[in-house]
Design a protein around this motif. Structure first.
Motif, PDB file in Angstrom:
ATOM      1  N   GLU A 189       0.780  -1.313   0.033  1.00  0.00           N
ATOM      2  CA  GLU A 189       0.028   0.056   0.053  1.00  0.00           C
ATOM      3  C   GLU A 189       0.952   1.445   0.025  1.00  0.00           C
ATOM      4  O   GLU A 189       0.501   2.294  -0.683  1.00  0.00           O
ATOM      5  N   ARG A 190       1.945   1.175   0.783  1.00  0.00           N
ATOM      6  CA  ARG A 190       2.780   2.431   0.924  1.00  0.00           C
ATOM      7  C   ARG A 190       3.598   2.592  -0.702  1.00  0.00           C
ATOM      8  O   ARG A 190       3.671   3.501  -0.977  1.00  0.00           O
ATOM      9  N   THR A 191       4.099   1.529  -1.239  1.00  0.00           N
ATOM     10  CA  THR A 191       4.535   1.703  -2.555  1.00  0.00           C
ATOM     11  C   THR A 191       3.667   2.116  -3.536  1.00  0.00           C
ATOM     12  O   THR A 191       3.941   3.090  -4.345  1.00  0.00           O
ATOM     13  N   ILE A 192       2.492   1.538  -3.361  1.00  0.00           N
ATOM     14  CA  ILE A 192       1.394   2.156  -4.425  1.00  0.00           C
ATOM     15  C   ILE A 192       1.214   3.692  -4.473  1.00  0.00           C
ATOM     16  O   ILE A 192       1.007   4.648  -5.061  1.00  0.00           O
ATOM     17  N   GLU A 193       0.898   4.195  -3.156  1.00  0.00           N
ATOM     18  CA  GLU A 193       1.005   5.488  -2.598  1.00  0.00           C
ATOM     19  C   GLU A 193       2.164   6.333  -3.156  1.00  0.00           C
ATOM     20  O   GLU A 193       2.136   7.464  -3.834  1.00  0.00           O
ATOM     21  N   TRP A 194       3.350   5.882  -2.845  1.00  0.00           N
ATOM     22  CA  TRP A 194       4.653   6.593  -3.534  1.00  0.00           C
ATOM     23  C   TRP A 194       4.520   6.629  -5.188  1.00  0.00           C
ATOM     24  O   TRP A 194       4.963   7.786  -5.756  1.00  0.00           O
ATOM     25  N   LEU A 195       4.211   5.552  -5.720  1.00  0.00           N
ATOM     26  CA  LEU A 195       4.166   5.411  -7.258  1.00  0.00           C
ATOM     27  C   LEU A 195       3.152   6.582  -7.692  1.00  0.00           C
ATOM     28  O   LEU A 195       3.453   7.324  -8.638  1.00  0.00           O
ATOM     29  N   ASP A 196       1.998   6.918  -6.899  1.00  0.00           N
ATOM     30  CA  ASP A 196       1.131   7.835  -7.355  1.00  0.00           C
ATOM     31  C   ASP A 196       1.566   9.175  -7.234  1.00  0.00           C
ATOM     32  O   ASP A 196       1.191  10.019  -8.146  1.00  0.00           O
ATOM     33  N   GLN A 197       2.724   9.475  -6.332  1.00  0.00           N
ATOM     34  CA  GLN A 197       3.470  10.566  -5.926  1.00  0.00           C
ATOM     35  C   GLN A 197       4.508  10.745  -7.030  1.00  0.00           C
ATOM     36  O   GLN A 197       4.997  12.062  -6.975  1.00  0.00           O
ATOM     37  N   VAL A 198       5.064   9.929  -7.571  1.00  0.00           N
ATOM     38  CA  VAL A 198       6.329  10.133  -8.167  1.00  0.00           C
ATOM     39  C   VAL A 198       6.179  10.883  -9.543  1.00  0.00           C
ATOM     40  O   VAL A 198       5.003  10.975 -10.101  1.00  0.00           O
ATOM     41  N   ASP A 199       7.238  11.517  -9.880  1.00  0.00           N
ATOM     42  CA  ASP A 199       7.187  12.562 -11.029  1.00  0.00           C
ATOM     43  C   ASP A 199       7.306  11.881 -12.582  1.00  0.00           C
ATOM     44  O   ASP A 199       7.716  12.742 -13.426  1.00  0.00           O
ATOM     45  N   VAL A 200       7.021  10.565 -12.498  1.00  0.00           N
ATOM     46  CA  VAL A 200       7.094  10.130 -13.838  1.00  0.00           C
ATOM     47  C   VAL A 200       6.012   9.180 -14.141  1.00  0.00           C
ATOM     48  O   VAL A 200       5.466   8.604 -13.204  1.00  0.00           O
ATOM     49  N   PRO A 201       5.465   9.073 -15.174  1.00  0.00           N
ATOM     50  CA  PRO A 201       4.641   8.125 -15.689  1.00  0.00           C
ATOM     51  C   PRO A 201       4.930   6.563 -15.213  1.00  0.00           C
ATOM     52  O   PRO A 201       5.899   6.248 -15.237  1.00  0.00           O
ATOM     53  N   THR A 208      -3.053  -4.529 -11.033  1.00  0.00           N
ATOM     54  CA  THR A 208      -4.010  -3.277 -11.122  1.00  0.00           C
ATOM     55  C   THR A 208      -4.052  -2.721  -9.682  1.00  0.00           C
ATOM     56  O   THR A 208      -3.808  -3.501  -8.697  1.00  0.00           O
ATOM     57  N   ALA A 209      -4.236  -1.466  -9.743  1.00  0.00           N
ATOM     58  CA  ALA A 209      -4.382  -0.832  -8.320  1.00  0.00           C
ATOM     59  C   ALA A 209      -5.158   0.408  -8.441  1.00  0.00           C
ATOM     60  O   ALA A 209      -5.327   0.995  -9.668  1.00  0.00           O
ATOM     61  N   THR A 210      -5.722   0.707  -7.267  1.00  0.00           N
ATOM     62  CA  THR A 210      -6.329   2.251  -7.200  1.00  0.00           C
ATOM     63  C   THR A 210      -5.582   2.987  -6.283  1.00  0.00           C
ATOM     64  O   THR A 210      -4.802   2.662  -5.144  1.00  0.00           O
ATOM     65  N   VAL A 211      -6.051   4.446  -6.490  1.00  0.00           N
ATOM     66  CA  VAL A 211      -5.112   5.365  -5.194  1.00  0.00           C
ATOM     67  C   VAL A 211      -6.212   6.350  -5.004  1.00  0.00           C
ATOM     68  O   VAL A 211      -7.121   6.416  -5.887  1.00  0.00           O
ATOM     69  N   GLY A 212      -5.873   6.958  -3.773  1.00  0.00           N
ATOM     70  CA  GLY A 212      -6.932   8.104  -3.566  1.00  0.00           C
ATOM     71  C   GLY A 212      -8.066   7.721  -2.762  1.00  0.00           C
ATOM     72  O   GLY A 212      -8.555   6.546  -2.869  1.00  0.00           O
ATOM     73  N   HIS A 225     -10.994   8.145  -3.819  1.00  0.00           N
ATOM     74  CA  HIS A 225     -11.850   7.999  -5.065  1.00  0.00           C
ATOM     75  C   HIS A 225     -11.583   6.537  -5.803  1.00  0.00           C
ATOM     76  O   HIS A 225     -12.231   6.451  -6.598  1.00  0.00           O
ATOM     77  N   HIS A 226     -10.430   6.274  -5.166  1.00  0.00           N
ATOM     78  CA  HIS A 226     -10.062   5.005  -5.861  1.00  0.00           C
ATOM     79  C   HIS A 226      -9.758   4.853  -7.521  1.00  0.00           C
ATOM     80  O   HIS A 226     -10.391   4.216  -8.032  1.00  0.00           O
ATOM     81  N   ALA A 227      -9.105   6.054  -7.709  1.00  0.00           N
ATOM     82  CA  ALA A 227      -8.831   6.253  -9.034  1.00  0.00           C
ATOM     83  C   ALA A 227      -7.892   5.009  -9.541  1.00  0.00           C
ATOM     84  O   ALA A 227      -6.979   4.825  -8.901  1.00  0.00           O
ATOM     85  N   VAL A 228      -8.024   4.460 -10.738  1.00  0.00           N
ATOM     86  CA  VAL A 228      -7.262   3.385 -11.192  1.00  0.00           C
ATOM     87  C   VAL A 228      -5.840   3.945 -11.538  1.00  0.00           C
ATOM     88  O   VAL A 228      -5.827   5.063 -12.313  1.00  0.00           O
ATOM     89  N   MET A 229      -4.767   3.328 -11.686  1.00  0.00           N
ATOM     90  CA  MET A 229      -3.595   3.313 -12.166  1.00  0.00           C
ATOM     91  C   MET A 229      -3.449   2.789 -13.614  1.00  0.00           C
ATOM     92  O   MET A 229      -4.224   1.843 -13.875  1.00  0.00           O
ATOM     93  N   GLU A 230      -2.483   3.168 -14.489  1.00  0.00           N
ATOM     94  CA  GLU A 230      -2.488   2.855 -15.805  1.00  0.00           C
ATOM     95  C   GLU A 230      -1.934   1.212 -15.654  1.00  0.00           C
ATOM     96  O   GLU A 230      -0.906   1.194 -14.718  1.00  0.00           O
ATOM     97  N   SER A 231      -2.193   0.326 -16.476  1.00  0.00           N
ATOM     98  CA  SER A 231      -1.951  -0.911 -16.388  1.00  0.00           C
ATOM     99  C   SER A 231      -2.381  -1.970 -17.737  1.00  0.00           C
ATOM    100  O   SER A 231      -3.158  -1.323 -18.431  1.00  0.00           O
ATOM    101  N   VAL A 232      -1.369  -2.805 -17.845  1.00  0.00           N
ATOM    102  CA  VAL A 232      -1.560  -3.768 -18.963  1.00  0.00           C
ATOM    103  C   VAL A 232      -1.748  -5.084 -18.422  1.00  0.00           C
ATOM    104  O   VAL A 232      -0.662  -5.561 -17.755  1.00  0.00           O
TER     105      VAL A 232
END
Length: 379
Positions: A168-180, A187-191, A193-200
């Motif tokens: 969970e901490r890693t996903i939060e860090w990824l949501d804040q990082v300065d790169v795509p 799959t993962a959601t953040v925030g 509102h459970h916004a989805v992260m980009e995934s394949v």
């Protein structure tokens, strides 16, 4: 300017008042501090990182700033721009970008995904920095932070450990990082509102359902399931198996469902023998087995007990990493590993070119390879 090579510029009058003020504030901040990280600029200016990146792209094209690892720096009058800092007119902005890739294994499943990433990146003149983690990793964030900070990658294509205590901490860090960031087979959601992260991802549930339908088309009425205890894919395979058995009118409670420990466990052989005992007790004539190693081990246990595959028991493997090399060659569901990697690079490229585009989630279908381990049930 020629007709064939038009030069497009953004004039002050074509910008909105907020953008004009934000650009002035951005340049003032750089004049004060020399260089800044995108996350710091986002905080200071009260704008989203994607908006800051867009402003930086414009300013870089005008020769006012230059990108540095993780941020941006002001170009001073006596700075001598390098080829990387001052791209020629019309040059693809993706050229020379670096993709950081982190996967949980470098010897099974993921090498073909990495080859897909490498091939697609090469076509775009991008480079890849590949790093390996582990399915047992307790914290992927240090490796990811090194890729972004020390290696200065422009984007991340990753399969983090979602079962780790730090996930969970890693996903939060990824949501804040300065790169795509693009997730591979995750799959993962953040925030809030459970916004989805980009995934394949591969549609593993569809792949399992394809296997069940194949076996029922051969006449099997009891199709069991054997899963690898340590694979995050197992939950999706189980879901597809359950859906397909219900759809085909099979009783999922009247057959075999087993979870096999990894090769290090002293219980492994006992569990595999127990699977065959349950097949005989329940009249199960076919098994969907994830993954290849477990399917091959089951065939070998059948040989010890003088059971024929597919004469007495049909087996379909899930993964098709080495299933086709075995004897008999195993019918298998094959996830589109290289396509997964290529699609991830395409998502990154599109995100770098258009930071404001909507979040994309790509789902790719696997394929069923019919070989010598599946046949009609014994009469």
């Amino acid at each position: 300017m020629t007709k064939d090579n038009p030069v497009v510029t953004t004039t002050e009058s074509s910008r909105g008042p907020l953008q004009v003020v934000r650009r002035q504030q951005l340049l003032a901040a750089l004049q004060r501090d020399g260089s800044m990280r995108i996350s710091d600029l986002s905080h200071v200016l009260g704008a989203a990182p994607v908006t800051i990146r867009r402003d930086i792209a414009e300013l870089a094209a005008e020769g006012l700033v230059r990108r540095v690892h993780g941020g941006v720096a002001l170009i001073l009058p006596d700075d001598a721009p390098t080829a990387d800092e001052s791209p020629a007119a019309g040059q693809d902005p993706l050229v020379g970008r670096t993709l950081g890739m982190l996967v949980p294994s470098l010897d099974y499943y993921w090498p073909d995904v990495a080859r897909g990433v490498e091939g697609a990146a090469r076509e775009l003149d991008m480079r890849v920095v590949l790093r390996g983690s582990s399915y047992d990793s307790e914290d992927d964030q240090p490796q990811l932070a090194r890729l972004v900070g020390r290696m200065g990658v422009d984007a991340l294509i990753i399969a983090p450990s979602m079962d780790a205590p730090s996930a969970e901490r890693t996903i939060e860090w990824l949501d804040q990082v300065d790169v795509p960031v693009v997730l591979l087979e995750r799959t993962a959601t953040v925030g809030s509102h459970h916004a989805v992260m980009e995934s394949v991802v591969t549609d593993h549930a569809l792949g399992a359902a394809m296997a069940v339908r194949h076996l029922t088309s051969l006449g099997h009425r009891k199709v069991g399931l054997v899963l690898d205890a340590n694979s995050p894919t197992s939950q999706h395979v189980r879901r597809g198996w359950l859906d397909a058995t219900s759809e085909c009118g099979l009783d999922s409670d009247a057959t075999v469902v087993a979870v096999v420990p990894d090769t290090r466990s002293p219980e492994r052989d006992t569990v595999l023998d127990g699977v065959l005992d349950r097949c005989r007790a329940t009249g199960t004539t076919a098994l969907l087995v994830h993954a290849d190693a477990e399917a091959i081990a089951l065939v070998q246990h059948c040989e010890k007990r003088h059971l024929s595959v597919p004469g007495d028991l049909s087996i379909v493997a899930y993964d098709d990493e080495v299933a086709g090399l075995f004897s008999p060659p195993l019918t298998a569901v094959r996830p589109p590993r290289r396509s997964i990697g290529r699609a991830a690079v395409r998502l990154v490229a599109d995100r770098l070119a258009d930071p404001d585009r909507p979040t994309h989630r790509v789902v790719i279908s696997p394929a069923l390879r019919i070989r010598g381990s599946s046949a009609p049930p014994p009469a």
